[in-house]
Structure formats: C-alpha cells, structure tokens
Write an enzyme that holds these catalytic residues in place. Structure first.
Site, PDB file in Angstrom:
ATOM      1  CB  CYS A  43      -3.831   1.838   6.990  1.00  0.00           C
ATOM      2  SG  CYS A  43      -3.601   3.336   7.983  1.00  0.00           S
ATOM      3  NE  ARG A  44      -4.523   1.588   1.652  1.00  0.00           N
ATOM      4  CZ  ARG A  44      -4.290   2.286   0.557  1.00  0.00           C
ATOM      5  NH1 ARG A  44      -5.117   2.184  -0.460  1.00  0.00           N
ATOM      6  NH2 ARG A  44      -3.228   3.080   0.492  1.00  0.00           N
ATOM      7  CB  SER A  45       0.146  -3.496   2.928  1.00  0.00           C
ATOM      8  OG  SER A  45       1.013  -2.573   3.525  1.00  0.00           O
ATOM      9  CG  ASN A 105       4.218  -1.587   5.312  1.00  0.00           C
ATOM     10  OD1 ASN A 105       5.336  -1.908   5.698  1.00  0.00           O
ATOM     11  ND2 ASN A 105       3.229  -2.455   5.289  1.00  0.00           N
ATOM     12  CG  ASP A 113      -5.175   6.056   2.057  1.00  0.00           C
ATOM     13  OD1 ASP A 113      -5.253   5.742   3.259  1.00  0.00           O
ATOM     14  OD2 ASP A 113      -4.288   6.779   1.594  1.00  0.00           O
ATOM     15  CB  CYS A 138      -0.989  -0.017   1.161  1.00  0.00           C
ATOM     16  SG  CYS A 138      -0.255   0.038   2.803  1.00  0.00           S
TER      17      CYS A 138
HETATM   18  P1  4NP Z   1      -1.888   2.867   4.007  1.00  0.00           P
HETATM   19  O1  4NP Z   1      -2.522   4.239   4.528  1.00  0.00           O
HETATM   20  O2  4NP Z   1      -1.318   3.167   2.639  1.00  0.00           O
HETATM   21  O3  4NP Z   1      -3.044   1.945   3.956  1.00  0.00           O
HETATM   22  O4  4NP Z   1      -0.840   2.487   5.014  1.00  0.00           O
HETATM   23  C1  4NP Z   1      -1.806   5.440   4.576  1.00  0.00           C
HETATM   24  C2  4NP Z   1      -0.968   5.695   5.637  1.00  0.00           C
HETATM   25  C3  4NP Z   1      -0.299   6.895   5.703  1.00  0.00           C
HETATM   26  C4  4NP Z   1      -0.463   7.843   4.709  1.00  0.00           C
HETATM   27  C5  4NP Z   1      -1.300   7.572   3.644  1.00  0.00           C
HETATM   28  C6  4NP Z   1      -1.966   6.358   3.575  1.00  0.00           C
HETATM   29  N1  4NP Z   1       0.198   9.076   4.797  1.00  0.00           N
HETATM   30  O5  4NP Z   1      -0.056   9.939   3.952  1.00  0.00           O
HETATM   31  O6  4NP Z   1       1.022   9.273   5.708  1.00  0.00           O
END
Ligand code: 4NP
Length: 158
Positions: free
Chosen positions: A12-14, A10, A126, A7
């Site tokens: 939240c989703r992954s 790294n 996201d 993702c």
């Molecule tokens: P992820 O979510 O891609 O599912 O881990 C996010 C975590 C942090 C950010 C964006 C998406 N960020 O912009 O910091």
C-alpha cells in the site's frame, strides 16, 4: 543517489511512494540520476502486486504502480540506499531486526519527520484495514513529502 521507501506490507504505502517519486523525478529530468525502490518489514505479501485499492488510487492521480512487486527489507538495504524512509514508527522499530549489527551507512528515518510540511503529522497511517479515504490520505501526505524530497535531490545533484 537512491531512495528506499519502507512500510509493513509493501503493498500500500511504500509502493505508492515508489511510483509517485519515480514520476516526479522523471518530470524534473532526474530519473536517470536517482533509483527508487520499496520494501516491507513483513513477509506476507512477497512477490505480490500492490493492493488493488492502492493501484486504483495511484492510477487516478497518474502514478503507475501495478508492475511493482513486494519484497522484504534486507540487511544490505542499509548500506545500499542513501535514504531509507519509513512510513510509521513501527516500521522503524521492525527494521531493527534486519539491520546489520555494525555501523550502517544509512539510518532509517520517518518520511514525514524529514520531508513533511506539517511537523505535527509524523506518520503515514496504514490504510489496509480502513476505507477509501485512507488511501487518499496516504497519497495526500506522500505528495508533499515527495515534492520536498525531489527539491532536496535536485539541490544535491546540481
Ligand atoms: P502497507 O499496508 O504496510 O502500507 O503495505 C499493509 C498491507 C498489508 C498488511 C498491513 C499493512 N497486512 O497486515 O497484511
């Protein structure tokens, strides 16, 4: 066999997919045969534990992700892993920056295009800037995809 979830951050989703697949593999006796990892295309959260909201949502469904630590995608990932499963289209686009210029063993795919049940939903949204329901949606979408992935791995490893 080995599976990499990708993702953006790294956190939240992954990592949610990572902890979920580990548990489902263990339930099917496949945890010794399949390794699971996750990574982000961004570098902001390297070394960090998953977002507290993802940790809480995952724990409520029995998935332990607190011990995971964020890392960034590296060029070797595309030769090391049998599956490189992205959460959204921007992840696929961002991964091009990390891919070796020659032929790689594994091309990244959208996890829901490959393993989702509802073909009209191609991306895991996201949840980072949204509310609690976004974290539940992530887990709902990943549950189906990971179940379908486990079925495929089971067949391949039989
Ligand atoms: P992820 O979510 O891609 O599912 O881990 C996010 C975590 C942090 C950010 C964006 C998406 N960020 O912009 O910091």
């Amino acid at each position: 066999m080995n599976v990499l979830f990708v993702c953006l951050g790294n956190i939240c989703r992954s990592p949610s997919a990572d902890g979920m697949l580990r548990k489902k593999l263990a339930e099917h006796g496949l945890d010794e045969k399949v390794t699971v990892d996750s990574a982000g295309t961004g570098d902001w959260h390297i070394g960090k534990a998953p977002d507290q909201r993802s940790q809480a949502a995952a724990a409520a469904r029995g998935y332990a992700i607190s011990n995971l630590r964020a890392r960034q995608v590296v060029a070797e990932d595309f030769d090391k892993f049998d599956y490189v499963l992205a959460m959204d289209k921007s992840n696929i686009e961002n991964m091009k920056e990390f891919m070796p210029s020659g032929k790689v063993r594994t091309q990244p795919e959208l996890i829901l295009e490959r393993f989702g049940n509802d073909k009209s939903i191609t991306e895991v949204p996201d949840p980072y800037y949204g509310g609690e329901e976004g974290f539940q949606t992530v887990l709902d979408l990943l549950e189906t995809a990971c179940d379908n992935l486990v079925l495929e791995l089971k067949q391949k490893l039989a």
